[in-house]
Design a protein around this motif. Structure first.
Motif, PDB file in Angstrom:
ATOM      1  N   GLY A 147       1.017  -5.487   0.300  1.00 24.80           N
ATOM      2  CA  GLY A 147      -0.136  -5.355   1.191  1.00 24.80           C
ATOM      3  C   GLY A 147      -0.598  -3.923   1.378  1.00 24.80           C
ATOM      4  O   GLY A 147      -1.794  -3.625   1.284  1.00 24.80           O
ATOM      5  N   ILE A 148       0.347  -3.018   1.632  1.00 32.04           N
ATOM      6  CA  ILE A 148      -0.029  -1.627   1.865  1.00 32.04           C
ATOM      7  C   ILE A 148      -0.417  -0.941   0.558  1.00 32.04           C
ATOM      8  O   ILE A 148      -1.372  -0.158   0.513  1.00 32.04           O
ATOM      9  CB  ILE A 148       1.102  -0.875   2.584  1.00 32.04           C
ATOM     10  CG1 ILE A 148       1.324  -1.475   3.985  1.00 32.04           C
ATOM     11  CG2 ILE A 148       0.785   0.616   2.690  1.00 32.04           C
ATOM     12  CD1 ILE A 148       2.455  -0.825   4.762  1.00 32.04           C
ATOM     13  N   GLY A 149       0.301  -1.219  -0.524  1.00 33.32           N
ATOM     14  CA  GLY A 149      -0.036  -0.617  -1.802  1.00 33.32           C
ATOM     15  C   GLY A 149      -1.455  -0.954  -2.245  1.00 33.32           C
ATOM     16  O   GLY A 149      -2.213  -0.075  -2.674  1.00 33.32           O
ATOM     17  N   CYS A 150      -1.826  -2.232  -2.137  1.00 30.19           N
ATOM     18  CA  CYS A 150      -3.180  -2.639  -2.512  1.00 30.19           C
ATOM     19  C   CYS A 150      -4.222  -2.056  -1.557  1.00 30.19           C
ATOM     20  O   CYS A 150      -5.309  -1.653  -1.987  1.00 30.19           O
ATOM     21  CB  CYS A 150      -3.285  -4.161  -2.536  1.00 30.19           C
ATOM     22  SG  CYS A 150      -2.448  -4.927  -3.944  1.00 30.19           S
ATOM     23  N   ALA A 151      -3.898  -1.997  -0.270  1.00 26.08           N
ATOM     24  CA  ALA A 151      -4.836  -1.416   0.701  1.00 26.08           C
ATOM     25  C   ALA A 151      -5.053   0.066   0.426  1.00 26.08           C
ATOM     26  O   ALA A 151      -6.171   0.578   0.574  1.00 26.08           O
ATOM     27  CB  ALA A 151      -4.311  -1.625   2.119  1.00 26.08           C
ATOM     28  N   LEU A 152      -4.005   0.760   0.020  1.00 27.90           N
ATOM     29  CA  LEU A 152      -4.166   2.167  -0.343  1.00 27.90           C
ATOM     30  C   LEU A 152      -5.090   2.306  -1.553  1.00 27.90           C
ATOM     31  O   LEU A 152      -5.962   3.186  -1.582  1.00 27.90           O
ATOM     32  CB  LEU A 152      -2.806   2.790  -0.652  1.00 27.90           C
ATOM     33  CG  LEU A 152      -1.928   3.126   0.555  1.00 27.90           C
ATOM     34  CD1 LEU A 152      -0.496   3.421   0.104  1.00 27.90           C
ATOM     35  CD2 LEU A 152      -2.493   4.318   1.332  1.00 27.90           C
ATOM     36  N   ALA A 153      -4.904   1.446  -2.562  1.00 28.28           N
ATOM     37  CA  ALA A 153      -5.773   1.489  -3.740  1.00 28.28           C
ATOM     38  C   ALA A 153      -7.231   1.235  -3.352  1.00 28.28           C
ATOM     39  O   ALA A 153      -8.143   1.921  -3.836  1.00 28.28           O
ATOM     40  CB  ALA A 153      -5.306   0.467  -4.772  1.00 28.28           C
ATOM     41  N   GLU A 154      -7.458   0.259  -2.484  1.00 31.44           N
ATOM     42  CA  GLU A 154      -8.823  -0.046  -2.037  1.00 31.44           C
ATOM     43  C   GLU A 154      -9.426   1.132  -1.270  1.00 31.44           C
ATOM     44  O   GLU A 154     -10.593   1.509  -1.485  1.00 31.44           O
ATOM     45  CB  GLU A 154      -8.817  -1.290  -1.141  1.00 31.44           C
ATOM     46  CG  GLU A 154      -8.415  -2.580  -1.821  1.00 31.44           C
ATOM     47  CD  GLU A 154      -9.541  -3.184  -2.650  1.00 31.44           C
ATOM     48  OE1 GLU A 154     -10.669  -2.652  -2.633  1.00 31.44           O
ATOM     49  OE2 GLU A 154      -9.270  -4.204  -3.325  1.00 31.44           O
ATOM     50  N   THR A 155      -8.644   1.712  -0.373  1.00 29.37           N
ATOM     51  CA  THR A 155      -9.144   2.816   0.450  1.00 29.37           C
ATOM     52  C   THR A 155      -9.436   4.040  -0.402  1.00 29.37           C
ATOM     53  O   THR A 155     -10.466   4.709  -0.233  1.00 29.37           O
ATOM     54  CB  THR A 155      -8.117   3.165   1.540  1.00 29.37           C
ATOM     55  OG1 THR A 155      -7.848   2.004   2.331  1.00 29.37           O
ATOM     56  CG2 THR A 155      -8.635   4.272   2.447  1.00 29.37           C
ATOM     57  N   LEU A 156      -8.547   4.339  -1.333  1.00 34.76           N
ATOM     58  CA  LEU A 156      -8.746   5.499  -2.198  1.00 34.76           C
ATOM     59  C   LEU A 156      -9.939   5.286  -3.132  1.00 34.76           C
ATOM     60  O   LEU A 156     -10.711   6.222  -3.392  1.00 34.76           O
ATOM     61  CB  LEU A 156      -7.476   5.765  -2.998  1.00 34.76           C
ATOM     62  CG  LEU A 156      -6.300   6.293  -2.177  1.00 34.76           C
ATOM     63  CD1 LEU A 156      -5.003   6.210  -2.975  1.00 34.76           C
ATOM     64  CD2 LEU A 156      -6.560   7.727  -1.722  1.00 34.76           C
ATOM     65  N   ALA A 157     -10.109   4.069  -3.636  1.00 34.28           N
ATOM     66  CA  ALA A 157     -11.254   3.784  -4.499  1.00 34.28           C
ATOM     67  C   ALA A 157     -12.563   3.992  -3.747  1.00 34.28           C
ATOM     68  O   ALA A 157     -13.534   4.527  -4.303  1.00 34.28           O
ATOM     69  CB  ALA A 157     -11.168   2.356  -5.033  1.00 34.28           C
ATOM     70  N   ALA A 158     -12.590   3.578  -2.484  1.00 32.10           N
ATOM     71  CA  ALA A 158     -13.792   3.765  -1.671  1.00 32.10           C
ATOM     72  C   ALA A 158     -14.101   5.245  -1.463  1.00 32.10           C
ATOM     73  O   ALA A 158     -15.260   5.617  -1.241  1.00 32.10           O
ATOM     74  CB  ALA A 158     -13.623   3.064  -0.325  1.00 32.10           C
ATOM     75  N   ARG A 159     -13.083   6.078  -1.545  1.00 32.65           N
ATOM     76  CA  ARG A 159     -13.261   7.522  -1.429  1.00 32.65           C
ATOM     77  C   ARG A 159     -13.603   8.166  -2.767  1.00 32.65           C
ATOM     78  O   ARG A 159     -13.843   9.368  -2.829  1.00 32.65           O
ATOM     79  CB  ARG A 159     -11.973   8.177  -0.896  1.00 32.65           C
ATOM     80  CG  ARG A 159     -11.734   7.941   0.568  1.00 32.65           C
ATOM     81  CD  ARG A 159     -10.442   8.477   1.131  1.00 32.65           C
ATOM     82  NE  ARG A 159      -9.710   9.477   0.374  1.00 32.65           N
ATOM     83  CZ  ARG A 159      -8.576  10.039   0.813  1.00 32.65           C
ATOM     84  NH1 ARG A 159      -8.084   9.697   2.011  1.00 32.65           N
ATOM     85  NH2 ARG A 159      -7.949  10.928   0.079  1.00 32.65           N
ATOM     86  N   GLY A 160     -13.599   7.382  -3.842  1.00 35.70           N
ATOM     87  CA  GLY A 160     -13.908   7.921  -5.152  1.00 35.70           C
ATOM     88  C   GLY A 160     -12.728   8.501  -5.890  1.00 35.70           C
ATOM     89  O   GLY A 160     -12.893   9.187  -6.906  1.00 35.70           O
ATOM     90  N   GLU A 161     -11.503   8.224  -5.409  1.00 37.61           N
ATOM     91  CA  GLU A 161     -10.300   8.744  -6.049  1.00 37.61           C
ATOM     92  C   GLU A 161      -9.866   7.842  -7.204  1.00 37.61           C
ATOM     93  O   GLU A 161     -10.179   6.650  -7.239  1.00 37.61           O
ATOM     94  CB  GLU A 161      -9.157   8.843  -5.034  1.00 37.61           C
ATOM     95  CG  GLU A 161      -9.520   9.505  -3.711  1.00 37.61           C
ATOM     96  CD  GLU A 161      -9.716  11.001  -3.811  1.00 37.61           C
ATOM     97  OE1 GLU A 161      -9.749  11.545  -4.926  1.00 37.61           O
ATOM     98  OE2 GLU A 161      -9.854  11.650  -2.757  1.00 37.61           O
ATOM     99  N   GLN A 162      -9.111   8.415  -8.135  1.00 39.99           N
ATOM    100  CA  GLN A 162      -8.532   7.661  -9.236  1.00 39.99           C
ATOM    101  C   GLN A 162      -7.093   7.269  -8.874  1.00 39.99           C
ATOM    102  O   GLN A 162      -6.349   8.084  -8.326  1.00 39.99           O
ATOM    103  CB  GLN A 162      -8.525   8.497 -10.517  1.00 39.99           C
ATOM    104  CG  GLN A 162      -9.919   8.846 -11.027  1.00 39.99           C
ATOM    105  CD  GLN A 162     -10.687   7.626 -11.492  1.00 39.99           C
ATOM    106  OE1 GLN A 162     -10.140   6.741 -12.161  1.00 39.99           O
ATOM    107  NE2 GLN A 162     -11.974   7.574 -11.155  1.00 39.99           N
ATOM    108  N   VAL A 163      -6.721   6.036  -9.184  1.00 44.18           N
ATOM    109  CA  VAL A 163      -5.409   5.508  -8.796  1.00 44.18           C
ATOM    110  C   VAL A 163      -4.674   4.968 -10.016  1.00 44.18           C
ATOM    111  O   VAL A 163      -5.250   4.209 -10.811  1.00 44.18           O
ATOM    112  CB  VAL A 163      -5.550   4.383  -7.745  1.00 44.18           C
ATOM    113  CG1 VAL A 163      -4.190   3.781  -7.408  1.00 44.18           C
ATOM    114  CG2 VAL A 163      -6.232   4.905  -6.483  1.00 44.18           C
TER     115      VAL A 163
END
Length: 234
Positions: A10-26
């Motif tokens: 849950g947290i790992g996927c939420a981090l990916a979603e949040t970072l993607a919204a910021r324009g970061e690469q994951v």
């Protein structure tokens, strides 16, 4: 910036979603393919990796330049027949070692790998999800032997690595992050009695954790920080 995320719960996927919204690469490392939005997939590269397998993690990560930040989101409280122990008689050797294998070892393995690539001027942030129940001084309830001990061991691992890194990689940092109680599978059986506002969604937890981590400096390395920016006592 690029982020490496270990684990796609849950947290790992939420981090990916949040970072993607910021324009970061994951770069997302997990055993099973995660469920992500189209936006997150546009910013995310996923590899099927068992994060407890140091060789497999190294083989995968060798394909990429060092990121700005690595976050280990792995955590296990119960698994199959293994449940949190209420009494010492319930503790088994297999459960104890399994908890260490999942909750403690992957952070050490990743720290080992990073140490082979870091230089003195790299400003890398490495964080592992810990838990307040791993605090020795804050243990007032007892129980949960294998989980508590594995998280306390994780906290000691973080502290010990930080001391070495202060000498070898003074611009890098390693910390523990306590996300609070988050609505994930890990916490599902243990939410009864929570006060309003105590349970965070994974997206809330991701936002809080990134706010804390993004603002830490090397002098704060080796410590455990809660989602609200307060230090968790050892």
């Amino acid at each position: 910036m690029q982020y490496w995320i270990m684990g796609a719960g849950g947290i790992g996927c939420a981090l990916a979603e949040t970072l993607a919204a910021r324009g970061e690469q994951v770069l997302l490392l997990s055993r099973t393919r995660p469920e992500l939005s189209d936006l997150a997939w546009s910013q995310t590269t996923w590899h099927a990796v068992d994060n407890t397998d140091a060789s497999a993690v190294a083989e995968t990560c060798n394909q990429y330049p060092l990121p700005a930040t690595v976050i280990n989101t792995l955590g296990m409280l119960q698994q199959g027949e293994q449940q949190p122990e209420k009494r010492i008689e319930q503790l088994t050797e297999s459960a104890f070692y399994n908890s260490l294998h999942i909750n403690t070892w992957p952070t050490l393995a990743m720290a080992q790998y990073l140490a082979t690539r870091l230089t003195r001027t790299d400003q890398l942030h490495f964080a592992a999800l810990s838990a307040r129940v791993g605090s020795i001084s804050d243990n007032r309830a007892g129980g949960w032997y294998s989980y508590r001990i594995s998280k306390a061991a994780l906290n000691m691992a973080i502290k010990t690595v930080s001391i070495e890194w202060q000498r070898r990689f003074p611009d890098a940092l390693i910390v523990g992050l306590h996300p609070g109680t988050v609505a994930t599978d890990l916490s599902a059986p243990f939410r009864a009695g929570l006060s309003e506002g105590q349970l965070h969604t994974p997206m809330q937890a991701a936002t809080h954790l990134l706010q804390v981590l993004d603002n830490l400096i090397p002098e704060q390395s080796g410590r455990i920080w809660a989602w609200d920016g307060q230090e968790v006592l050892p």
